[in-house]
Design an enzyme around this catalytic site. Structure first.
Site, PDB file in Angstrom:
ATOM      1  N   GLU A 165       0.847  -1.197   0.000  1.00  0.00           N
ATOM      2  CA  GLU A 165       0.000   0.000   0.000  1.00  0.00           C
ATOM      3  C   GLU A 165       0.881   1.245   0.000  1.00  0.00           C
ATOM      4  OE1 GLU A 165      -3.296   1.869   3.132  1.00  0.00           O
ATOM      5  OE2 GLU A 165      -1.598   0.708   3.892  1.00  0.00           O
ATOM      6  N   ASN A 225      -7.219   6.131  -1.668  1.00  0.00           N
ATOM      7  CA  ASN A 225      -6.129   5.201  -1.404  1.00  0.00           C
ATOM      8  C   ASN A 225      -6.368   4.046  -2.371  1.00  0.00           C
ATOM      9  OD1 ASN A 225      -4.251   3.401  -0.381  1.00  0.00           O
ATOM     10  ND2 ASN A 225      -4.714   3.867   1.755  1.00  0.00           N
ATOM     11  N   LYS A 237      -9.628   1.819  -1.898  1.00  0.00           N
ATOM     12  CA  LYS A 237      -9.823   1.300  -0.543  1.00  0.00           C
ATOM     13  C   LYS A 237     -11.185   1.696   0.030  1.00  0.00           C
ATOM     14  CE  LYS A 237      -7.251   1.162   3.866  1.00  0.00           C
ATOM     15  NZ  LYS A 237      -5.999   1.644   4.499  1.00  0.00           N
ATOM     16  N   GLU A 253      -6.420   8.853   7.535  1.00  0.00           N
ATOM     17  CA  GLU A 253      -6.917   8.388   6.238  1.00  0.00           C
ATOM     18  C   GLU A 253      -8.312   8.929   5.945  1.00  0.00           C
ATOM     19  OE1 GLU A 253      -6.155   4.484   4.606  1.00  0.00           O
ATOM     20  OE2 GLU A 253      -5.019   3.975   6.424  1.00  0.00           O
ATOM     21  N   CYS A 279      -4.857  -2.933   3.007  1.00  0.00           N
ATOM     22  CA  CYS A 279      -4.613  -2.763   4.443  1.00  0.00           C
ATOM     23  C   CYS A 279      -5.838  -3.086   5.306  1.00  0.00           C
ATOM     24  CB  CYS A 279      -4.081  -1.356   4.714  1.00  0.00           C
ATOM     25  SG  CYS A 279      -3.252  -1.209   6.325  1.00  0.00           S
ATOM     26  N   ASN A 282       0.297  -0.952   5.420  1.00  0.00           N
ATOM     27  CA  ASN A 282       1.228  -0.203   6.268  1.00  0.00           C
ATOM     28  C   ASN A 282       0.631  -0.262   7.671  1.00  0.00           C
ATOM     29  OD1 ASN A 282       3.176   2.151   4.621  1.00  0.00           O
ATOM     30  ND2 ASN A 282       1.619   1.046   3.466  1.00  0.00           N
TER      31      ASN A 282
END
Length: 311
Positions: free
Chosen positions: A47, A110, A127, A146, A172, A197
């Site tokens: 990611e 993302n 994501k 995020e 993730c 991550n």
């Protein structure tokens, strides 16, 4: 005749906040060449593979934030990855921060792409399960913003026919949610790529810090077994800008067994020969969805966002 796909998980060590894209790309190109040397046909990167994990910093200047985003893919900095994929005849998955303009509005996700052995994008994902928070929380040793910097992905969980099988992607925190794997499983997915991550320290519940590595494998192994799919989970690992991140990049069989795992917290490559036909062992038997699922009993999953009866 079995359908074998040799897959490489290309873990990356830390990327500095000021490290140029060219440096990260060079490291990825080196890993891609190494993977080709092992006969790999597909390389999976983490990611946000091109930059440091920038959601750990609170920023208000949009221009500063946008420095971490890609406005085109491939772009000037990432084109060498596509060119080398075509030259070597090898595909790759890569996570990155995507900035696009849709209907005149700038949107940020993302995201990840799946690139085939001709250097062509054959799949895109954004994501869905964004963790963290939106506003600055000074009590945290590092932020997890995020929800501030990205929109919730709007592509769902599609699958793609590529590399001789049915490929899926998530990113993730998606791996922690069984719905991510199940939606792809219902489309007969055979290999799911997951870049992550993940910090060692979890500020809201530090008593879970010692379980971070356990939980990492737990959810991916469960997703693999419960949907009869290969799972390739790849970390950006090590101490990045003062934040310790777990490694444990791994390749998991449809039975839930880990068949290869990284041993370091730096740039490292592992390879496994993935027989996609092994998915049938699970998909045709214990998790034969057409035979055993009872969707009329699962309505609550999509009818509510939170817990019923809880304020």
């Amino acid at each position: 005749m079995s359908r074998r796909l040799k897959v490489a998980a290309a873990q990356l060590g830390p990327i500095r906040r000021d490290e140029p894209r060219s440096s990260a790309v060079k490291r990825m190109l080196d890993l891609m060449r190494e993977a080709k040397g092992y006969g790999a046909q597909l390389v999976v990167f983490p990611e946000l593979a091109l930059t440091s994990f920038f959601p750990r910093w609170y920023m208000e200047d949009q221009a500063e934030i946008d420095r971490f985003f890609e406005s085109e893919m491939p772009g000037r900095d990432t084109l060498p990855l596509f060119e080398q994929a075509r030259e070597l005849g090898i595909g790759f998955y890569m996570g990155y921060a995507e900035r696009v303009v849709e209907e005149g509005t700038a949107r940020r996700f993302n995201a990840s792409v799946l690139v085939d052995d001709r250097g062509e994008i054959v799949g895109r994902y954004r994501k869905v399960h964004l963790p963290g928070h939106r506003e600055h929380e000074p009590w945290r040793p590092f932020q997890h913003l995020e929800k501030r910097y990205f929109e919730t992905g709007n592509l769902g969980f599609p699958v793609f026919e590529a590399f001789g099988g049915v490929m899926g992607m998530c990113i993730c925190n998606d791996r922690r949610w069984p719905e991510s794997f199940r939606v792809m499983g219902l489309q007969s997915v055979e290999l799911v790529m997951v870049g992550y991550n993940t910090p060692v320290h979890y500020p809201p519940a530090p008593e879970h810090d010692h379980l971070q590595c356990f939980h990492n494998h737990l959810v991916m192994q469960a997703g693999a077994y419960q949907n009869g799919t290969w799972v390739v989970g790849v970390a950006k690992a090590g101490q990045e800008e003062g934040c310790d991140m777990i490694g444990q990049s791994c390749i998991i069989a449809p039975t839930g067994e880990i068949v290869a795992q990284c041993a370091t917290l730096g740039d490292e490559l592992i390879v496994a020969d993935c027989d996609l036909d092994r998915c049938r062992e699970i998909q045709d038997n214990i998790f034969n969805f057409g035979l055993h699922r009872e969707p009329q009993a699962y309505g609550l999953i999509t009818e509510t966002k939170g817990v019923v009866g809880k304020e």
